[in-house]
Design a protein around this motif. Structure first.
Motif, PDB file in Angstrom:
ATOM      1  N   GLN A   1       0.824  -1.209   0.000  1.00  0.00           N
ATOM      2  CA  GLN A   1       0.000   0.000   0.000  1.00  0.00           C
ATOM      3  C   GLN A   1       0.864   1.268   0.000  1.00  0.00           C
ATOM      4  OE1 GLN A   1      -2.355  -1.185   3.438  1.00  0.00           O
ATOM      5  NE2 GLN A   1      -4.209  -1.227   2.165  1.00  0.00           N
ATOM      6  N   MET A   2       2.026   1.173   0.616  1.00  0.00           N
ATOM      7  CA  MET A   2       2.964   2.306   0.565  1.00  0.00           C
ATOM      8  C   MET A   2       3.430   2.538  -0.875  1.00  0.00           C
ATOM      9  SD  MET A   2       3.683   3.865   3.497  1.00  0.00           S
ATOM     10  CE  MET A   2       5.399   4.413   3.467  1.00  0.00           C
ATOM     11  N   LEU A   3       3.585   1.444  -1.640  1.00  0.00           N
ATOM     12  CA  LEU A   3       3.943   1.585  -3.052  1.00  0.00           C
ATOM     13  C   LEU A   3       2.829   2.321  -3.799  1.00  0.00           C
ATOM     14  CD1 LEU A   3       5.462  -1.924  -3.882  1.00  0.00           C
ATOM     15  CD2 LEU A   3       6.692   0.245  -3.740  1.00  0.00           C
ATOM     16  N   GLY A   4       1.582   1.970  -3.482  1.00  0.00           N
ATOM     17  CA  GLY A   4       0.439   2.641  -4.103  1.00  0.00           C
ATOM     18  C   GLY A   4       0.394   4.118  -3.773  1.00  0.00           C
ATOM     19  N   ALA A   5       0.654   4.444  -2.498  1.00  0.00           N
ATOM     20  CA  ALA A   5       0.680   5.852  -2.083  1.00  0.00           C
ATOM     21  C   ALA A   5       1.812   6.597  -2.777  1.00  0.00           C
ATOM     22  CB  ALA A   5       0.840   5.946  -0.565  1.00  0.00           C
ATOM     23  N   GLY A   6       2.962   5.917  -2.944  1.00  0.00           N
ATOM     24  CA  GLY A   6       4.095   6.523  -3.636  1.00  0.00           C
ATOM     25  C   GLY A   6       3.775   6.830  -5.092  1.00  0.00           C
ATOM     26  N   LEU A   7       3.008   5.943  -5.721  1.00  0.00           N
ATOM     27  CA  LEU A   7       2.590   6.181  -7.100  1.00  0.00           C
ATOM     28  C   LEU A   7       1.649   7.386  -7.180  1.00  0.00           C
ATOM     29  CD1 LEU A   7       2.022   2.495  -8.277  1.00  0.00           C
ATOM     30  CD2 LEU A   7       3.642   4.123  -9.285  1.00  0.00           C
ATOM     31  N   LEU A   8       0.692   7.476  -6.252  1.00  0.00           N
ATOM     32  CA  LEU A   8      -0.230   8.610  -6.243  1.00  0.00           C
ATOM     33  C   LEU A   8       0.509   9.928  -6.013  1.00  0.00           C
ATOM     34  CD1 LEU A   8      -3.380   7.295  -4.308  1.00  0.00           C
ATOM     35  CD2 LEU A   8      -3.007   7.467  -6.772  1.00  0.00           C
ATOM     36  N   ALA A   9       1.597   9.862  -5.247  1.00  0.00           N
ATOM     37  CA  ALA A   9       2.403  11.072  -5.015  1.00  0.00           C
ATOM     38  C   ALA A   9       3.076  11.542  -6.299  1.00  0.00           C
ATOM     39  CB  ALA A   9       3.451  10.811  -3.939  1.00  0.00           C
ATOM     40  N   GLY A  10       3.100  10.672  -7.316  1.00  0.00           N
ATOM     41  CA  GLY A  10       3.674  11.044  -8.604  1.00  0.00           C
ATOM     42  C   GLY A  10       2.750  11.906  -9.441  1.00  0.00           C
ATOM     43  N   ILE A  11       1.553  12.191  -8.916  1.00  0.00           N
ATOM     44  CA  ILE A  11       0.652  13.131  -9.590  1.00  0.00           C
ATOM     45  C   ILE A  11       1.161  14.530  -9.244  1.00  0.00           C
ATOM     46  CG2 ILE A  11      -1.723  13.930  -9.846  1.00  0.00           C
ATOM     47  CD1 ILE A  11      -2.631  11.212  -8.758  1.00  0.00           C
ATOM     48  N   GLY A  12       1.927  15.100 -10.128  1.00  0.00           N
ATOM     49  CA  GLY A  12       2.563  16.383  -9.820  1.00  0.00           C
ATOM     50  C   GLY A  12       1.757  17.584 -10.262  1.00  0.00           C
ATOM     51  N   PHE A  13       0.775  17.342 -11.044  1.00  0.00           N
ATOM     52  CA  PHE A  13       0.009  18.305 -11.817  1.00  0.00           C
ATOM     53  C   PHE A  13       0.169  19.784 -11.447  1.00  0.00           C
ATOM     54  CE2 PHE A  13      -3.743  20.334 -13.593  1.00  0.00           C
ATOM     55  CZ  PHE A  13      -3.584  19.955 -14.908  1.00  0.00           C
ATOM     56  N   THR A  14      -0.633  20.294 -10.489  1.00  0.00           N
ATOM     57  CA  THR A  14      -0.682  21.742 -10.234  1.00  0.00           C
ATOM     58  C   THR A  14       0.693  22.325  -9.919  1.00  0.00           C
ATOM     59  OG1 THR A  14      -2.923  21.489  -9.353  1.00  0.00           O
ATOM     60  CG2 THR A  14      -1.784  23.551  -8.877  1.00  0.00           C
TER      61      THR A  14
END
Length: 391
Positions: A327-340
């Motif tokens: 799940q930490m890997l999943g959270a790390g992937l979501l943190a890759g949303i850099g958009f704004t």
């Protein structure tokens, strides 16, 4: 684990505003690539204001320097409140998201540097370091109970620390020239605000008026004006009482709605207007594209989990309650949303180079979509697997 009511409201509002942001991104892309695209760009380039106080700027500058200062005011309030009474209030509770955020900034920056050092794109090294609070929390909130609340709080705290890091990067590395008189006047405004805090002035007007002057002086000092929002936030009085609402919490409540449902959507509309051109996809397969995409998609998840693993092994930090490494890997992937924030830094990195800005925006968009989809899919799969095992 201490979970403030305001943190829960923050998570809830992030889910809704994230959906609004997605809609605004799609609208902006459609408009930019329609017959209305040129008219929309002309609107953004239109100057409004007055020359009397040197405040005659384009609509896009008012959005990026003015409205975004209010966004950073809210971010600053979130940071201060969590330091005083929430997730960042003790070393033990704060260490993991802080360490993870640092890793999530260092590794993407190094990946970008590896691909682009010595080139005309070298100045954009901070682009993949940022995490978008609204989008990342919106997606993890859509998972409902399939993502533990402790994981959502970890990601929120990480994103807040990440934004603080981005603010420092902007202040230190993206300042063209310092105007020391205006910087001195900015310091004077901060001193006045701190004095009002020490004298226990609680009415917002005592802070808003000097805050406006602080923004004006900061904008003319050469340091990016959005820093004024954070400095103002740090002077707003707060407390650790669970019964008495502090001035900070009152301001936070008043800002959530306009920031999440007006300011951020306007920013998305104004800055995602990417005109798709021939060869733009090919630009993704360049060192510039690799630096941004690999930095966000791989650098974030590697940096966050590597630094977290090291500090947990050293027994300085511990995994969030009921959270697994997958799940930490999943959270790390979501943190890759850099958009704004990534787009914001790209605009600062390549001022006066709209073509490079568009290339950066497109790469950020692609990387954010990949990270968001991968993180959501992984966490959803893990959540389903846990549900079946419990049955």
């Amino acid at each position: 684990m201490l979970i403030t009511d305001y943190f829960k409201k923050f998570l809830n509002s992030s889910q809704s505003s994230g959906i609004v942001l997605i809609v605004c991104v799609l609208i902006s892309l459609l408009v930019a690539n329609s017959s209305a695209g040129a008219a929309f760009q002309n609107l953004l380039d239109t100057k409004i204001g007055t020359e009397l106080f040197h405040l005659n700027y384009s609509v896009s500058i008012w959005i990026n320097d003015g409205l975004m200062a209010i966004f950073f005011l809210l971010v600053g309030l979130e940071i201060k409140r969590e330091i005083v009474e929430g997730e960042l209030s003790s070393f033990k509770s704060a260490s993991l998201p802080i360490v993870a955020a640092v890793g999530g900034m260092v590794v993407p920056g190094l990946i970008y540097f590896f691909f682009n050092h010595g080139s005309e794109y070298a100045g954009g090294w901070a682009i993949p370091m940022a995490t978008d609070i609204a989008f990342s929390l919106a997606i993890i909130s859509m998972l409902g109970k399939r993502a533990p609340l402790s994981l959502k709080i970890f990601l929120a705290a990480l994103a807040i620390v990440d934004d603080l890091g981005a603010i420092l990067v902007i202040a230190i590395f993206y300042t063209d020239q310092i105007e020391w008189v205006y910087l001195g006047l900015s310091a004077l405004m901060v001193a006045i605000l701190v004095t009002f805090n020490l004298l226990k002035f609680t009415k917002h007007i005592w802070y808003i008026i000097p805050g406006i002057f602080l923004w004006y002086f900061m904008h003319h000092s050469g340091i990016h004006a959005t820093i004024a929002g954070v400095l103002l936030a740090l002077t707003i009085p707060t407390n650790i009482s669970t019964t008495e609402i502090s001035p900070l919490e009152k301001m936070e409540q008043k800002l959530h709605l306009p920031v999440n449902f007006l300011i951020m959507p306007i920013f998305a509309l104004a800055n995602t207007n990417i005109l798709f051109k021939e060869g733009m996809v090919d630009d993704l397969f360049s060192n510039f594209g690799y630096g941004i995409i690999f930095g966000l998609v791989l650098g974030k998840v590697i940096g966050i989990n590597l630094f977290s693993y090291i500090f947990i092994k050293l027994k300085i930090s511990s995994l969030p309650d009921q959270v697994s490494w997958s799940q930490m890997l999943g959270a790390g992937l979501l943190a890759g949303i850099g958009f704004t924030m990534s787009i914001f830094i790209a605009l600062l990195s390549f001022k006066g180079h709209p073509e490079i800005q568009d290339e950066a925006k497109f790469a950020i968009l692609i990387a954010s979509v990949i990270s968001g989809f991968a993180g959501f899919s992984l966490l959803k799969y893990i959540g389903k697997k846990r549900e079946h095992s419990e049955d």
